[in-house]
Scaffold this motif. Structure first.
Motif, PDB file in Angstrom:
ATOM      1  N   GLY A  28       0.798  -1.205  -0.237  1.00 21.08           N
ATOM      2  CA  GLY A  28       0.104   0.020   0.012  1.00 21.08           C
ATOM      3  C   GLY A  28       0.813   1.347   0.016  1.00 21.08           C
ATOM      4  N   ASN A  29       0.308   2.191   0.349  1.00 20.82           N
ATOM      5  CA  ASN A  29       0.889   3.489   0.401  1.00 20.82           C
ATOM      6  C   ASN A  29       2.407   3.523   1.151  1.00 20.82           C
ATOM      7  OD1 ASN A  29      -0.979   5.384  -1.001  1.00 20.82           O
ATOM      8  ND2 ASN A  29      -2.162   4.499   0.622  1.00 20.82           N
ATOM      9  N   VAL A  30       2.189   3.003   2.431  1.00 18.91           N
ATOM     10  CA  VAL A  30       3.377   2.843   3.594  1.00 18.91           C
ATOM     11  C   VAL A  30       4.495   1.856   2.796  1.00 18.91           C
ATOM     12  CG1 VAL A  30       3.933   2.230   5.768  1.00 18.91           C
ATOM     13  CG2 VAL A  30       1.928   3.668   5.292  1.00 18.91           C
ATOM     14  N   ASP A  51       1.756  -8.976  -1.480  1.00 16.83           N
ATOM     15  CA  ASP A  51       0.568  -8.194  -1.182  1.00 16.83           C
ATOM     16  C   ASP A  51      -0.626  -9.219  -1.351  1.00 16.83           C
ATOM     17  OD1 ASP A  51      -0.217  -5.234  -0.560  1.00 16.83           O
ATOM     18  OD2 ASP A  51      -1.991  -6.558  -1.320  1.00 16.83           O
ATOM     19  N   LYS A  56      -2.182  -5.329  -8.224  1.00 22.98           N
ATOM     20  CA  LYS A  56      -1.691  -4.288  -7.764  1.00 22.98           C
ATOM     21  C   LYS A  56      -0.254  -4.403  -7.435  1.00 22.98           C
ATOM     22  CE  LYS A  56      -1.974  -1.485  -3.548  1.00 22.98           C
ATOM     23  NZ  LYS A  56      -2.642  -1.038  -2.138  1.00 22.98           N
ATOM     24  N   THR A  94       3.667  -4.194   6.617  1.00 22.32           N
ATOM     25  CA  THR A  94       2.940  -3.042   6.429  1.00 22.32           C
ATOM     26  C   THR A  94       1.528  -3.395   6.231  1.00 22.32           C
ATOM     27  OG1 THR A  94       3.085  -2.129   4.327  1.00 22.32           O
ATOM     28  CG2 THR A  94       5.011  -1.715   5.728  1.00 22.32           C
ATOM     29  N   VAL A 135       5.068  -2.274  11.286  1.00 21.37           N
ATOM     30  CA  VAL A 135       4.473  -0.974  10.940  1.00 21.37           C
ATOM     31  C   VAL A 135       3.131  -0.811  11.224  1.00 21.37           C
ATOM     32  CG1 VAL A 135       4.936   0.957   9.477  1.00 21.37           C
ATOM     33  CG2 VAL A 135       6.709  -0.561   9.251  1.00 21.37           C
ATOM     34  N   ASN A 137      -0.579  -0.711  12.023  1.00 20.13           N
ATOM     35  CA  ASN A 137      -1.010  -0.262  13.550  1.00 20.13           C
ATOM     36  C   ASN A 137      -2.347  -0.985  13.949  1.00 20.13           C
ATOM     37  OD1 ASN A 137       0.146   2.176  14.152  1.00 20.13           O
ATOM     38  ND2 ASN A 137      -0.693   3.468  12.482  1.00 20.13           N
ATOM     39  N   SER A 160       8.034  -0.082  14.522  1.00 20.71           N
ATOM     40  CA  SER A 160       8.593   1.074  14.148  1.00 20.71           C
ATOM     41  C   SER A 160       8.303   2.411  15.306  1.00 20.71           C
ATOM     42  CB  SER A 160       7.961   1.668  12.944  1.00 20.71           C
ATOM     43  OG  SER A 160       6.549   1.911  12.863  1.00 20.71           O
ATOM     44  N   HIS A 192       2.859   4.520  20.243  1.00 13.79           N
ATOM     45  CA  HIS A 192       2.884   5.105  19.184  1.00 13.79           C
ATOM     46  C   HIS A 192       1.304   5.739  19.144  1.00 13.79           C
ATOM     47  CE1 HIS A 192       2.970   6.349  14.711  1.00 13.79           C
ATOM     48  NE2 HIS A 192       2.063   5.711  14.490  1.00 13.79           N
ATOM     49  N   THR A 247      -0.604   8.502   5.433  1.00 14.70           N
ATOM     50  CA  THR A 247       0.654   9.200   5.704  1.00 14.70           C
ATOM     51  C   THR A 247       1.501   8.052   4.886  1.00 14.70           C
ATOM     52  OG1 THR A 247       0.872   7.866   7.696  1.00 14.70           O
ATOM     53  CG2 THR A 247      -0.049  10.164   7.866  1.00 14.70           C
TER      54      THR A 247
HETATM   55  P1  6V0 Z   1      -2.905   0.674   2.472  1.00 14.32           P
HETATM   56  O1  6V0 Z   1      -2.484   1.437   1.451  1.00 14.32           O
HETATM   57  O2  6V0 Z   1      -4.472  -0.030   2.770  1.00 14.32           O
HETATM   58  O3  6V0 Z   1      -2.109  -0.723   2.300  1.00 14.32           O
HETATM   59  C1  6V0 Z   1      -2.230  -1.908   3.051  1.00 14.32           C
HETATM   60  C2  6V0 Z   1      -1.981  -3.183   2.018  1.00 14.32           C
HETATM   61  O4  6V0 Z   1      -1.822  -4.378   2.691  1.00 14.32           O
HETATM   62  C3  6V0 Z   1      -2.788  -3.222   0.890  1.00 14.32           C
HETATM   63  O5  6V0 Z   1      -1.933  -3.134  -0.601  1.00 14.32           O
HETATM   64  C4  6V0 Z   1      -3.660  -4.664   0.905  1.00 14.32           C
HETATM   65  O6  6V0 Z   1      -3.868  -5.355  -0.004  1.00 14.32           O
HETATM   66  C5  6V0 Z   1      -2.457  -5.300   1.922  1.00 14.32           C
HETATM   67  N1  6V0 Z   1      -2.986  -6.714   2.342  1.00 14.32           N
HETATM   68  C6  6V0 Z   1      -4.011  -6.796   3.083  1.00 14.32           C
HETATM   69  N2  6V0 Z   1      -4.191  -8.196   3.654  1.00 14.32           N
HETATM   70  C7  6V0 Z   1      -2.913  -8.593   3.265  1.00 14.32           C
HETATM   71  C8  6V0 Z   1      -2.349  -9.907   3.384  1.00 14.32           C
HETATM   72  N3  6V0 Z   1      -3.034 -10.829   4.024  1.00 14.32           N
HETATM   73  N4  6V0 Z   1      -1.038 -10.200   2.960  1.00 14.32           N
HETATM   74  C9  6V0 Z   1      -0.474  -9.234   2.108  1.00 14.32           C
HETATM   75  N5  6V0 Z   1      -0.892  -8.048   1.987  1.00 14.32           N
HETATM   76  C10 6V0 Z   1      -2.144  -7.732   2.609  1.00 14.32           C
HETATM   77  O7  6V0 Z   1      -2.600   1.137   3.815  1.00 14.32           O
HETATM   78  P2  6V0 Z   1      -1.113   2.002   4.137  1.00 14.32           P
HETATM   79  O8  6V0 Z   1      -0.090   1.364   3.416  1.00 14.32           O
HETATM   80  O9  6V0 Z   1      -1.596   3.374   4.332  1.00 14.32           O
HETATM   81  O10 6V0 Z   1      -0.958   1.656   5.870  1.00 14.32           O
HETATM   82  C11 6V0 Z   1      -0.664   0.387   6.227  1.00 14.32           C
HETATM   83  C12 6V0 Z   1      -0.466   0.079   7.601  1.00 14.32           C
HETATM   84  O11 6V0 Z   1       0.580   0.992   8.292  1.00 14.32           O
HETATM   85  C13 6V0 Z   1      -1.799   0.350   8.488  1.00 14.32           C
HETATM   86  O12 6V0 Z   1      -2.095  -0.353   9.573  1.00 14.32           O
HETATM   87  C14 6V0 Z   1      -1.612   2.043   8.946  1.00 14.32           C
HETATM   88  O13 6V0 Z   1      -2.105   2.526  10.066  1.00 14.32           O
HETATM   89  C15 6V0 Z   1      -0.056   1.660   9.354  1.00 14.32           C
HETATM   90  N6  6V0 Z   1       0.904   2.927   9.521  1.00 14.32           N
HETATM   91  C16 6V0 Z   1       1.861   2.754  10.273  1.00 14.32           C
HETATM   92  C17 6V0 Z   1       2.577   4.059  10.931  1.00 14.32           C
HETATM   93  C18 6V0 Z   1       3.341   3.900  11.861  1.00 14.32           C
HETATM   94  O14 6V0 Z   1       4.174   4.735  12.078  1.00 14.32           O
HETATM   95  N7  6V0 Z   1       3.664   2.939  12.475  1.00 14.32           N
HETATM   96  C19 6V0 Z   1       2.482   5.164   9.857  1.00 14.32           C
HETATM   97  C20 6V0 Z   1       1.424   5.179   8.992  1.00 14.32           C
HETATM   98  C21 6V0 Z   1       0.739   4.033   8.545  1.00 14.32           C
END
Ligand code: 6V0
Length: 333
Positions: A28-30, A51, A56, A94, A135, A137, A160, A192, A247
């Motif tokens: 995803g974005n992170v 993923d 994607k 992530t 990472v 949450n 993290s 966090h 973010t």
């Molecule tokens: P996002 O853009 O929705 O990406 C999440 C990804 O996980 C998607 O591409 C999904 O397809 C994939 N996914 C879901 N299930 C599975 C699986 N079983 N196996 C593999 N991949 C899977 O979310 P984003 O990237 O924005 O955030 C990801 C996580 O990081 C979230 O939990 C946020 O809350 C967390 N963050 C943590 C931070 C920190 O400081 N610790 C900071 C920012 C975001």
């Protein structure tokens, strides 16, 4: 032909060096901000992306591969099957449901725990010697979950944590003081998120304790103002999410910074989520992960710095620890 022969002639085939492999679970974005920062900083020889969404995933991998001409040489592989992570030195998780505007990190918990039950045991099986960097949450609880599900020693499971919160804190202080954020030493510790603790006594600029100077030069630097800055750090994540939906850049840089310390055995001290049992009066029978300044290197967590906290700061830390511990107990791991 001559060029190809020449290249072939100088290609060593026998003694290949051991390669450094990093896996990023969740593109995803992170995950992608982290992967691209690792690429540009040349921190890995191979990056494996995983993923649940195959199109994607392949799209993201190709998009990065097409930048090969401008980047250090890094092999990129991807698969929905966790087997692609085999032999990782470091796995960064992530994957997860994203925090939606207004949602607290704790609300994400149950959705993400069931996801971790699929991801973590498979990672541990394919890379039994890896470091795990969590990472997703709520990161402190999920780091605990990853520790339990992996069976790894606590020194190899890191969240993290407040590494990002601390960088936001340093940025805000640097703006106040009109200095470079890299010259500001300042730690946020604890959970966090909403209850993170700003360690004001640790704030220094170019090695000089800064709190007194701040209070003398800015008469407005009373307790309320300090709490206002701490709150601004906490709110900054919510602000970015409400403005752009997620973010990514700061967490990407912050995690790549941790990756550099870990894989290059830098022994730098970062506020990250570690097993905090027994520190600052946290009960000996409370297995809980939260952020404390930890010395990191190739072996993972090499030590935890016993920082001086005021009674109020320590009390806040213990309060967070208790809440986190209670939440972890509900998971029955
Ligand atoms: P996002 O853009 O929705 O990406 C999440 C990804 O996980 C998607 O591409 C999904 O397809 C994939 N996914 C879901 N299930 C599975 C699986 N079983 N196996 C593999 N991949 C899977 O979310 P984003 O990237 O924005 O955030 C990801 C996580 O990081 C979230 O939990 C946020 O809350 C967390 N963050 C943590 C931070 C920190 O400081 N610790 C900071 C920012 C975001």
């Amino acid at each position: 032909r001559a060029v190809a022969d020449g290249v072939a002639a100088c290609t060593p085939t026998a003694h290949r060096q051991r390669l450094t492999k990093v896996s990023v679970i969740g593109v995803g974005n992170v995950g992608m901000a982290i992967a691209q920062t690792i690429l540009t900083r040349d921190l890995a020889d191979e990056i494996a992306l995983v993923d649940a969404l195959p199109d994607k995933l392949r799209g993201e991998m190709l998009d990065l591969q097409h930048a090969a001409a401008f980047l250090p040489r890094t092999r990129l592989v991807s698969d929905t099957d966790m087997a692609v992570t085999k032999g990782s030195d470091l796995a960064i998780v992530t994957a997860g449901a994203r925090q939606i505007p207004g949602e607290t990190r704790l609300n994400l918990l149950q959705r993400n725990v069931s996801l971790f039950r699929k991801i973590i045991p498979a990672l541990a099986e394919h890379s039994p010697e890896a470091l795990l960097l969590i990472v997703s949450n709520p990161v402190d609880i999920l780091t605990y979950v990853a520790w339990k599900l992996s069976g790894f020693p606590a020194s190899r499971v890191i969240g993290s944590g407040t590494n990002l919160d601390s960088s936001r804190f340093r940025f805000l202080l640097a703006e106040h003081l009109d200095v470079n954020a890299q010259d500001v030493q300042a730690y946020m510790v604890g959970e966090h998120g909403d209850s993170s603790v700003a360690v004001w006594s640790s704030v220094s600029v170019a090695g000089m304790p800064a709190l007194k100077t701040l209070q003398q030069s800015h008469s407005s630097f009373n307790e309320d103002a300090l709490e206002g800055i701490r709150k601004a750090v906490v709110d900054s994540a919510y602000e970015v999410i409400s403005l752009k939906g997620y973010t990514s850049w700061a967490i990407g840089y912050s995690v790549a910074n941790l990756v550099a310390t870990l894989l290059r055995d830098q022994r730098r001290i970062h506020p990250v989520s570690v097993l905090a049992t027994g520190f600052h009066g946290i009960a000996d029978d409370h297995e809980v992960f939260l952020s404390l300044p930890a010395r990191l290197g190739r072996g993972g967590v090499l030590g935890v710095a016993e920082m001086e906290l005021t009674e109020e700061e320590a009390k806040r830390l213990r309060r967070s620890a208790k809440t986190l511990w209670e939440n972890c107990q509900l998971l029955g791991l």
